[in-house]
Design a protein around this motif. Structure first.
Motif, PDB file in Angstrom:
ATOM      1  N   PHE A 257       6.880  21.969  34.680  1.00  0.00           N
ATOM      2  CA  PHE A 257       7.499  20.971  33.795  1.00  0.00           C
ATOM      3  C   PHE A 257       7.331  21.361  32.327  1.00  0.00           C
ATOM      4  N   THR A 258       6.166  21.874  31.961  1.00  0.00           N
ATOM      5  CA  THR A 258       5.911  22.280  30.570  1.00  0.00           C
ATOM      6  C   THR A 258       6.834  23.425  30.162  1.00  0.00           C
ATOM      7  N   ALA A 259       7.027  24.385  31.050  1.00  0.00           N
ATOM      8  CA  ALA A 259       7.920  25.512  30.754  1.00  0.00           C
ATOM      9  C   ALA A 259       9.345  25.015  30.528  1.00  0.00           C
ATOM     10  N   GLN A 260       9.774  24.070  31.332  1.00  0.00           N
ATOM     11  CA  GLN A 260      11.117  23.503  31.149  1.00  0.00           C
ATOM     12  C   GLN A 260      11.246  22.837  29.782  1.00  0.00           C
ATOM     13  N   ASP A 261      10.248  22.014  29.420  1.00  0.00           N
ATOM     14  CA  ASP A 261      10.287  21.311  28.132  1.00  0.00           C
ATOM     15  C   ASP A 261      10.297  22.289  26.966  1.00  0.00           C
ATOM     16  N   GLN A 262       9.491  23.325  27.048  1.00  0.00           N
ATOM     17  CA  GLN A 262       9.416  24.307  25.959  1.00  0.00           C
ATOM     18  C   GLN A 262      10.732  25.060  25.802  1.00  0.00           C
ATOM     19  N   ARG A 263      11.400  25.351  26.918  1.00  0.00           N
ATOM     20  CA  ARG A 263      12.710  26.020  26.825  1.00  0.00           C
ATOM     21  C   ARG A 263      13.715  25.122  26.105  1.00  0.00           C
TER      22      ARG A 263
END
Length: 565
Positions: A257-263
């Motif tokens: 989820f964090t990787a998605q938000d950062q993208r």
């Protein structure tokens, strides 16, 4: 550069000094509409030269003009021989209190604050022109002293001029104050509207059935979750707000989820995740369709991430179930098609194989009648008659079976069929009954055309009309009615007779092969005709049905698609 709009000075000649062309043209248009003559200059030096040359009745000047400021231009005009009576209006934003002092020191007659209203500018112009002589009458006495910002300043302008300037300044200040008051009122109104919109959005977000959440961009902590998100996650919102995904979910899920938000924050673009696996504390493993949206602040940088999720677990399960059913149905259809082809091949082969022994039986029975009739008693002759009759019946049945099997093999070649002509041709070719038999009255109504295979459809009309004639042959006054109509996307055709009819309790047998609702003693038949009708109609994408009552006739319908067929 300077432009002169009139040939010489007049009591209504005004000089505009402004280096911003759009503002100069706007003011020129306002004044000319009121009947003033207008000249323009775009810098202080050119304006001073034009003033000396044309002696305008009034000068309207900006303060921040090239070559020479508006204050210096005003000072030189007031000090110039013969120029001091010319009133000068300075147009300024009045953003600095020192501008009032500068205006007094240079001898300006009035201030107009920009942006100005048309009516306010014209009022200042009329006042300056009407008080031109009064404002510059010579006055005895020392210069006026003004104490401003801790310093004393001597003002050489006349007291009337000073009063006019101060009054125009006060008027400008009041105008600015009114504008500020109106702006504050508008701000309060806009604030109330924004609050109302926010309340509406809050209510809508809270009550929509779709899970929604918002995280801050700095630490990716939840700042808002709605009721649907609470129910999906299985965690109360007070336990989610202020927390990050690493505080709430498994390491694998939190990292994803964090990787998605950062993208999303890095790209500034909406990211769509069609299928995202998630373990809910209340519902177990779920499949989500999620959209993540960057929310931008005033600095054009994302400040938050908005997440909108849809629980598609049940939808995906249903899609898989439907796909499995489709696969099973296709497999079953393929099996049925193979079986039907095998049955059709067997029917065709069996029919051909039956013809040879049947022909031999019929031939020998005929020879017995021809050569040995005088040697046989009545019972023997009856047996031979029965054999001959059954051979002919069996031959007709074989012919019907061959025709029926060919219906599935023959390719449907559709064209626009004139049903009126086709039905009339079939009626004309119907066999006529024997002497003394009542002849049926056949009424042909108007029949709508339809896309169909003419050869196959001819067999439908032959079978239905032949049946109508046959089953009404024992009626004293046989009546057959053929009609048609268009209903929606279908053309519906009807054949009605007043013959023997049938019992609706046996309707399920009506269109089956070899199923007959009457005995051979009542009416001859093979039980293939109506089955052929149904097969032809269904191969055209249509349908067939019937109604009947014993001894009260029967009605047969068939419908063909007329749109998209």
């Amino acid at each position: 550069m300077a432009t002169v709009q009139s040939g010489g000075a007049s009591p209504r000649h005004i000089l505009i000094v402004e280096n911003i062309t759009a503002q100069a043209l706007m003011l020129q248009h306002i004044l000319e509409e009121e009947g003033y003559q207008v000249s323009t200059a775009d810098n202080g030096v050119a304006a001073l030269e034009m003033t000396r040359a044309i002696r305008p009745a009034l000068i309207i000047s900006g303060v921040a003009i090239p070559e020479m400021s508006g204050y210096e231009l005003c000072r030189q005009i007031k000090a110039g021989p013969g120029l001091s009576p010319i009133p000068v209006i300075l147009v300024t934003s009045l953003s600095d209190p020192n501008e009032v002092l500068l205006g007094l020191q240079c001898g300006a007659d009035s201030f107009v604050i920009k942006p100005y209203e048309r009516s306010h500018m014209l009022a200042r112009v009329e006042h300056a022109l009407s008080n031109r002589d009064v404002a510059h009458m010579t006055e005895d006495g020392p210069p006026a002293e003004i104490f401003f910002h801790g310093e004393r300043h001597q003002i050489s302008a006349s007291r009337t001029q000073i009063l006019n300037l101060l009054m125009s300044t006060y008027d400008a200040a009041m105008q600015r104050n009114n504008e500020l008051h109106e702006s504050r009122q508008q701000l309060r109104e806009r604030t109330a509207e924004v609050l109302e919109v926010n309340r509406f959005l809050d209510s809508m977000i809270e009550h929509i059935p779709t899970p929604v959440y918002i995280k801050d961009a700095a630490q990716l902590r939840y700042v808002r979750v709605n009721s649907a998100e609470e129910q999906l996650v299985g965690i109360a919102r007070q336990d989610m707000v202020g927390k990050s995904v690493h505080d709430l979910f498994s390491q694998e899920e939190a990292d994803r989820f964090t990787a998605q938000d950062q993208r999303v924050l890095a790209s500034g673009l909406i990211e769509e995740i069609p299928e995202d696996r998630f373990f809910s504390q209340s519902k177990g493993l779920r499949l989500l369709h999620t959209r993540k949206v960057p929310v931008f602040g005033e600095a054009a940088e994302p400040t938050h991430v908005l997440g909108i999720s849809e629980d598609i677990t049940q939808k995906k399960a249903l899609e898989k179930e439907i796909a499995d059913l489709h696969s099973a149905l296709k497999l079953r259809a393929d099996e049925l098609e193979t079986t039907n082809k095998s049955l059709e091949s067997f029917t065709s082969a069996a029919s051909h194989d039956l013809r040879s022994p049947l022909s031999i039986i019929g031939g020998y029975a005929g020879l017995l009648v021809k050569n040995y009739a005088d040697r046989l008693d009545e019972k023997g002759l009856h047996y031979l008659s029965v054999i001959g009759t059954r051979v002919k019946s069996m031959a007709r049945l074989i012919d019907d079976l061959l025709s029926f099997s060919r219906l599935s093999l023959q390719e449907v070649q559709k064209t626009d069929v004139d049903m009126n002509a086709l039905a009339a041709q079939v009626v004309a070719d119907l066999p006529v009954g024997g002497p003394g038999a009542p002849q049926p009255v056949i009424q042909l109504g108007l029949l709508p055309p339809a896309p169909a295979d003419p050869g196959l459809l001819r067999q439908v009309w032959v079978n239905l009309l032949s049946n109508a004639v046959k089953y009404s042959s024992l009626t004293a006054n046989p009546q057959i009615e053929v009609s048609g109509r268009v209903e929606g996307a279908e053309a519906v055709y009807t054949v009605r007779d007043n013959g023997a009819g049938f019992d609706m309790a046996h309707y399920d047998k009506l269109f089956e092969v070899f199923e007959r609702l009457h005995t051979d003693q009542e009416f001859e038949g093979t039980g293939v005709g109506l089955a052929s009708v149904r097969r032809v109609v269904t191969r055209h994408g249509g349908r067939v049905w019937a109604e009947g009552k014993v001894d009260q006739g029967a009605v047969f319908h068939f419908a063909l698609p007329v749109q998209g067929g």
